[in-house]
Each structure stands twice: as C-alpha cells, then as structure tokens.
Design an enzyme around this catalytic site. Sequence first.
Site, PDB file in Angstrom:
ATOM      1  CB  SER A  91      -0.958  -0.042   1.193  1.00 13.69           C
ATOM      2  OG  SER A  91      -1.933   0.965   1.101  1.00 13.69           O
ATOM      3  CG  ASP A 237      -2.414   4.136  -1.253  1.00 14.97           C
ATOM      4  OD1 ASP A 237      -3.211   4.074  -2.211  1.00 14.97           O
ATOM      5  OD2 ASP A 237      -2.510   3.409  -0.252  1.00 14.97           O
ATOM      6  CG  ASP A 239      -2.895  -0.463  -2.290  1.00 15.76           C
ATOM      7  OD1 ASP A 239      -2.738   0.687  -1.833  1.00 15.76           O
ATOM      8  OD2 ASP A 239      -3.472  -1.361  -1.647  1.00 15.76           O
ATOM      9  CG  ASP A 241      -5.614   0.965   0.004  1.00 19.40           C
ATOM     10  OD1 ASP A 241      -4.743   1.820  -0.251  1.00 19.40           O
ATOM     11  OD2 ASP A 241      -5.535   0.180   0.973  1.00 19.40           O
TER      12      ASP A 241
END
Length: 448
Positions: A91, A237, A239, A241
Amino acid sequence: MFGTSGVRGPVGETVTADLALSIGRAVGVEADRVVVGRDAREAGKALCDALAAGLVESGTDVLEVGVAATPTVARAVGDRDADAGVVVTASHNPPQDNGIKLWSPSGQAFVGAEQETIARRIDEDDYALAAWDGHGERTACEGAGAAHRDAITAAGRRRFDAIAADPAELSVVVDVGNGTGGVTADALYELGVSVETLNATPDGRFPARPSEPTAETCESLARCVDALDADLGIAHDGDADRMMAVDETGTFVPGDLLLATFAREMAGAGDAVAAPVDTSLVVEDALAEVGASLVHTRVGDVYVAERAKEESVVFGGEPSGAWIFPQETLCPDGPLAAVTLAALVAEQPLSDRLDAFDPYPIRRTSIETDHRAAVVEAVREACQTIDGELSDLDGVRLSREDGWFLVRASGTQPLVRVTAEAREDGTAEELFEEAKTLVTDAVADLGS
C-alpha cells in the site's frame, strides 16, 4: 502475523516467498477459486508466483489479475464468483516493503477469526495438498480493470446526473504516484472530465514521490492544480485504496475535513457514519448538523468496513484516506472516492465546502517504549479514577464535553501514540499534557 492491513513488512525479512507459499496453502484449504493481483513493486512477482503455487498445489484455481489497484482485485472476487482474493501490496509503505492482504467476495478484507484461521494453519502446517493430478490451474483474469472502471464510471455518472452537472466543465489533475490508480484517470475521462495526470507510470520504486499521499508528498500536485487553474487534484497511494485531495486553490485537504465532506454528503437524518477512534470532532459536529451520527471503530480500514456492514451505516472512512461506500463495496476504493468527490466539486467548489467546517486544535506525539501494551493498560487503569467517558475500543479514549484524548499502542513500531483534541486551544493543550503525563509516568514505572 496479521496487522490492521494484512501482512506487511520488509521484503526478505517479514515478507518472503516462503510466507507467501504458506498463505497460499492456507487459503487453499477451503477455496476452490482465488483472484490474485499485485501492486507495481518488483518483489511482487516472486511473491505472487509463490502464493499461486501454494494455491494451485491445494487444488485451487487461480485467476491472475496482474498489476492492478487493490479495489480492482477486491471487486473481482465477487464479480468472478471466487471464494477469496489476495493482493500482494504494501500500500502506502516505502519501496523496500511488501505485504499480503486477503479479501472476501463482499469486498471486505479478512479480519478477526478469518485471519486467525489462516495464521493457525500456517503455524500448524495444517494444509490439504492435492494429489499430483488434482492441482488447480492458473489463468488470466481478463477484464477486471475494465470492470472496475465501468463500475465507478457508472457511479460517477449517477452523481453527475443527480446534480445536473456537465462533467466536461470540470478539470481534474490525478497524481497516480507511480502506483496502480490509473483507473481513476480512465473513469474521469470516460465521464467527459478534462484530465491531466502526474506520475502515471507504474513503478514500485516510487521515484516521483513517496507512496503515501500527504501534504508534504503532494506539493507537486498542489502546484500543478494551481498552475493549470484546475478544479480538483487527486492523489493515490501505491495500490490506490487511499485517496487524498487538493482543492482548486492548490491547498492540500486534511483527512479529517475530507472525511467530514464525504460524511455530510452521504448521510442524512438517522444515518450513521463509521470512523476510527482518532477521528476529529469536526466530523461528529458536521454529522450532527444533518441529524446523523458517528460510530467509532478501531483504527484500520478492516474495522471500518466491519461496521459499515450495518444497515444504518451509509459511509465509512479514515482520515488517512481510506473511503468505504458500502452500497458499492466494502473495500476502500480510492478511484470511486475520486469520482465521487469530482461530482461534489462540480456542484460546489471544494474550498467552499471546506469553509463550512471549523477545524479544532489537535495535538499528537509518539513516545518510545518496549512495553507498549503494558503502558496502555497502565493508562487505562489510571483513567478509572479520572473524570470523563472511558472507551477501550482501541487503546484508551477519554472523552469529555469539551474534548478528548486517545492513548494507543502502535501496531508496527515500539511506540505509544498520544492524541488530544478540543474545541478550544487551551483545553486541547491541557488534555494533551494530561494524556502525555499518564504515558510518561507509565513508561517510567515499567522501565522504558
């Protein structure tokens, strides 16, 4: 093994191919089909191969998404009638880290008993490996990215139609941060929004800026929004999410104010919004104005998602940038949040929306200790005789009419975190000093 966001840590130390193989075997005990994807970090290739090997030798079919946003993979689990999903990602962590996060068909991350079951199987080597002729198959999960894009484009179109706004009149700058959030730019483009991108090439080294979108790391985005006279800046960020924002003046929006913006828009009278115990009073006050309420959760999007399953909860979020729209998915979906925010900005400039909130003074610090759990327990005991409403949902939170403080152990570092907030500066300082004294006294008693 599992923290608030799955398994995460340095590659070759905490996160290894051996661990990925074991997690694949553990998940494969009960799963017939699993969706697997990863972020742009190079180490993810080997980890995905090891994970897939563990699944396949358990007789489990693997649907491989490849490099994709975490919400893309999480949504594909239910869309492809799979039993679980796995994303290899760290992440917002730095490039040397990686991690593994598990997903259910609802889009919710594994939590609690589900994580404990996986950890127990690994500890006990409790697997069910298939015979030589019973291995699963690895196939490409084609179209997952397009499906995610189409879903959030449709959600965005409904919002633009509801306010009778023309997306073509909106301009947005999207800072992908060398991550996997390019689906945001695609969806906005499909809607007809004028889009500019920054750092759009996936690169797990994150050469343009650190992966986590903060005021400091989004300075280039802020300058770009200002220079282009854009209406909105979006930052993801690694990834995707998480999603953070810059308003049309080129000002980074603090997470609590962004949470308040979403919360007041999504909730009405009688509704509830889920957010962690360290959420600002500004969110609670914003919801009270529309007859809605705030329900606290432990820190971590998995706990926000757990509460978001309740019928009364219409939205969940964390000031760190994880936004959950339970009517769409229980996975924090940065691209969905970005498209939703774009529609809100089309109706009213973001800075004008933020002007409706009155941020309160907040104080934060972290105190080093090798006895973080014992320190928090000592503070909890001390608070039994202190005026205020006590909650031990996550750490120790003491609330009074004029403010609150929170003492909480870090989930990853030898630190105890102290936070205090009040509607008046002097009160915030008093609460902060009170909490800090409780912690330092406990640390001294326990010998650091």
